[in-house]
Scaffold this motif. Structure first.
Motif, PDB file in Angstrom:
ATOM      1  N   LEU A  98       0.823  -1.212   0.000  1.00 35.50           N
ATOM      2  CA  LEU A  98       0.000   0.000   0.000  1.00 35.50           C
ATOM      3  C   LEU A  98       0.854   1.259   0.000  1.00 35.50           C
ATOM      4  O   LEU A  98       0.512   2.258  -0.641  1.00 35.50           O
ATOM      5  N   GLN A  99       1.976   1.206   0.704  1.00 37.51           N
ATOM      6  CA  GLN A  99       2.885   2.361   0.678  1.00 37.51           C
ATOM      7  C   GLN A  99       3.415   2.585  -0.737  1.00 37.51           C
ATOM      8  O   GLN A  99       3.489   3.733  -1.202  1.00 37.51           O
ATOM      9  N   ALA A 100       3.742   1.505  -1.429  1.00 37.52           N
ATOM     10  CA  ALA A 100       4.198   1.625  -2.814  1.00 37.52           C
ATOM     11  C   ALA A 100       3.101   2.210  -3.695  1.00 37.52           C
ATOM     12  O   ALA A 100       3.365   3.030  -4.585  1.00 37.52           O
ATOM     13  N   ALA A 101       1.858   1.808  -3.440  1.00 36.52           N
ATOM     14  CA  ALA A 101       0.731   2.333  -4.222  1.00 36.52           C
ATOM     15  C   ALA A 101       0.524   3.819  -3.962  1.00 36.52           C
ATOM     16  O   ALA A 101       0.251   4.595  -4.882  1.00 36.52           O
ATOM     17  N   VAL A 102       0.652   4.237  -2.702  1.00 36.60           N
ATOM     18  CA  VAL A 102       0.522   5.659  -2.361  1.00 36.60           C
ATOM     19  C   VAL A 102       1.591   6.473  -3.079  1.00 36.60           C
ATOM     20  O   VAL A 102       1.313   7.553  -3.633  1.00 36.60           O
ATOM     21  N   GLU A 103       2.809   5.970  -3.088  1.00 39.18           N
ATOM     22  CA  GLU A 103       3.903   6.688  -3.744  1.00 39.18           C
ATOM     23  C   GLU A 103       3.710   6.751  -5.258  1.00 39.18           C
ATOM     24  O   GLU A 103       4.075   7.733  -5.906  1.00 39.18           O
ATOM     25  N   ALA A 104       3.088   5.713  -5.837  1.00 35.37           N
ATOM     26  CA  ALA A 104       2.890   5.667  -7.283  1.00 35.37           C
ATOM     27  C   ALA A 104       1.717   6.532  -7.738  1.00 35.37           C
ATOM     28  O   ALA A 104       1.754   7.125  -8.823  1.00 35.37           O
ATOM     29  N   VAL A 105       0.691   6.628  -6.899  1.00 36.98           N
ATOM     30  CA  VAL A 105      -0.559   7.275  -7.311  1.00 36.98           C
ATOM     31  C   VAL A 105      -0.735   8.681  -6.750  1.00 36.98           C
ATOM     32  O   VAL A 105      -1.377   9.529  -7.376  1.00 36.98           O
ATOM     33  N   SER A 106      -0.179   8.954  -5.557  1.00 39.20           N
ATOM     34  CA  SER A 106      -0.427  10.220  -4.832  1.00 39.20           C
ATOM     35  C   SER A 106      -1.926  10.464  -4.689  1.00 39.20           C
ATOM     36  O   SER A 106      -2.479  11.453  -5.197  1.00 39.20           O
ATOM     37  N   PRO A 107      -2.620   9.564  -4.006  1.00 39.73           N
ATOM     38  CA  PRO A 107      -4.084   9.625  -3.960  1.00 39.73           C
ATOM     39  C   PRO A 107      -4.617  10.714  -3.042  1.00 39.73           C
ATOM     40  O   PRO A 107      -3.901  11.245  -2.182  1.00 39.73           O
ATOM     41  N   ALA A 108      -5.917  10.997  -3.214  1.00 44.65           N
ATOM     42  CA  ALA A 108      -6.592  11.945  -2.331  1.00 44.65           C
ATOM     43  C   ALA A 108      -6.897  11.307  -0.987  1.00 44.65           C
ATOM     44  O   ALA A 108      -7.062  12.009   0.014  1.00 44.65           O
ATOM     45  N   ALA A 109      -6.965   9.976  -0.940  1.00 46.84           N
ATOM     46  CA  ALA A 109      -7.239   9.252   0.307  1.00 46.84           C
ATOM     47  C   ALA A 109      -6.984   7.774   0.068  1.00 46.84           C
ATOM     48  O   ALA A 109      -6.911   7.310  -1.081  1.00 46.84           O
ATOM     49  N   VAL A 110      -6.851   7.040   1.166  1.00 46.25           N
ATOM     50  CA  VAL A 110      -6.752   5.585   1.123  1.00 46.25           C
ATOM     51  C   VAL A 110      -7.884   5.032   1.981  1.00 46.25           C
ATOM     52  O   VAL A 110      -8.008   5.398   3.159  1.00 46.25           O
TER      53      VAL A 110
END
Length: 320
Positions: free
Chosen positions: A76-88
């Motif tokens: 999930l940390q990798a996904a956050v870094e790849a996407v820069s989402p508004a929320a998880v």
């Protein structure tokens, strides 16, 4: 529109209902991007796309099954870094809340747990929570980092909204901590054929008034007529009448079904804390002064041994 990461809770590709609810909520605040991990991750894409996922990030590795939650946090940390989402968004299961807490710490972000609603705000997602044993409702938002929000099951109706659901491989590098705690064995939980308690749309519970383990059969019969899960109060569990895994309340499980039927339950604050966010509450109790009646939408003052079998018979008759 900003993207919103949704952690997918699935078993070998079979997506669990709370994830589909998260996709519905995610569409209110952005474009849902699902993150599916482990065996069968790629098989989730079709149902996730059907419910609004514009992308499905997948990664399969033995670490997800062989070790505890840290590999999932790494992903999930990798996904956050790849996407820069508004929320998880993560479902409020025991594992989900641990994953969310670890992710928030890793990313230096604020976290909101056990949300029961979610809306878009001018400065980020606004979550609604039921707090202090469900005595108050609050709204809050994260002001630092990427909001990490866990949502209670049954907080939103599942809505189909077909989207692209493009499958993309997620690049994940596991941390040194990922293999720190190994799973050495698993024992499958014995299936009752009933819905999972925290995910059920209808819950039928019994309390002290059931007056014995053998009498829970009438609670189970009503639950089965409705396709419901069976719950129990702490008094019933402490007396050994029903398993702790079915306890509803502050020291048990929190449920938020469409319909909650309390039978022989007085309505102590500890029990109310676990079911007060139910959409419709019905109580059967022979004590007209029981505190549970202050909470209910419909109350029946009567002996549950008379009322519940009649209710079960009527439901079965109408079904027939």
């Amino acid at each position: 529109m900003a993207e919103v990461l949704v952690y997918v809770d699935h078993v070998d590709g079979a997506v669990r209902k709370p994830t589909l609810e998260l996709l519905t909520l995610a569409r209110r605040i952005g474009e849902p991007v699902a993150v599916a991990l482990g065996s069968g991750a790629a098989d989730t894409a079709a149902v996730l796309a059907e419910h609004g996922a514009v992308k499905v990030l997948t990664h399969d590795a033995s670490e997800y099954a062989d070790y505890l939650v840290v590999p999932k946090v790494d992903a999930l940390q990798a996904a956050v870094e790849a996407v820069s989402p508004a929320a998880v968004l993560v479902s409020s299961s025991a594992e989900g809340k641990e994953i969310a807490a670890r992710l928030a710490l890793r990313t230096g972000s604020g976290i909101i747990t056990d949300a029961v609603d979610l809306e878009a705000g001018d400065e980020g997602p606004v979550a609604t929570q039921s707090v202090f044993a469900a005595s108050f409702t609050t709204t809050s938002r994260v002001v630092k980092g990427t909001p990490v929000i866990t949502v209670k099951p049954n907080s939103a109706a599942v809505e189909a909204a077909p989207a692209a659901g493009a499958v993309e491989a997620l690049a994940v590098t596991f941390s040194a901590q990922a293999t720190g705690t190994k799973v050495t064995g698993r024992t499958p939980r014995e299936s009752t054929g009933r819905p999972e308690l925290t995910e059920a749309a209808i819950v039928v519970s019994g309390g002290r008034g059931v007056n014995g383990a053998e009498n829970f059969a009438i609670i189970e019969a009503l639950a089965d007529s409705l396709g419901a899960a069976v719950g129990a109060s702490r008094a019933a569990v402490d007396a050994g009448w029903y398993p702790h895994t079915n306890q509803v309340g502050q020291t048990g499980k929190s449920v938020s079904p469409q319909l909650y039927i309390a039978n022989g339950i007085s309505g102590a604050i500890q029990h109310r804390a676990g079911m007060q966010t139910s959409k419709t509450i019905v109580a059967v109790n022979k004590d007209a002064e029981a505190p549970i009646f202050d909470l209910v939408d419909y109350g029946v003052v009567g002996d549950l041994f008379d009322v519940v079998p009649q209710l079960t018979e009527e439901i079965n008759t109408r079904k027939g």
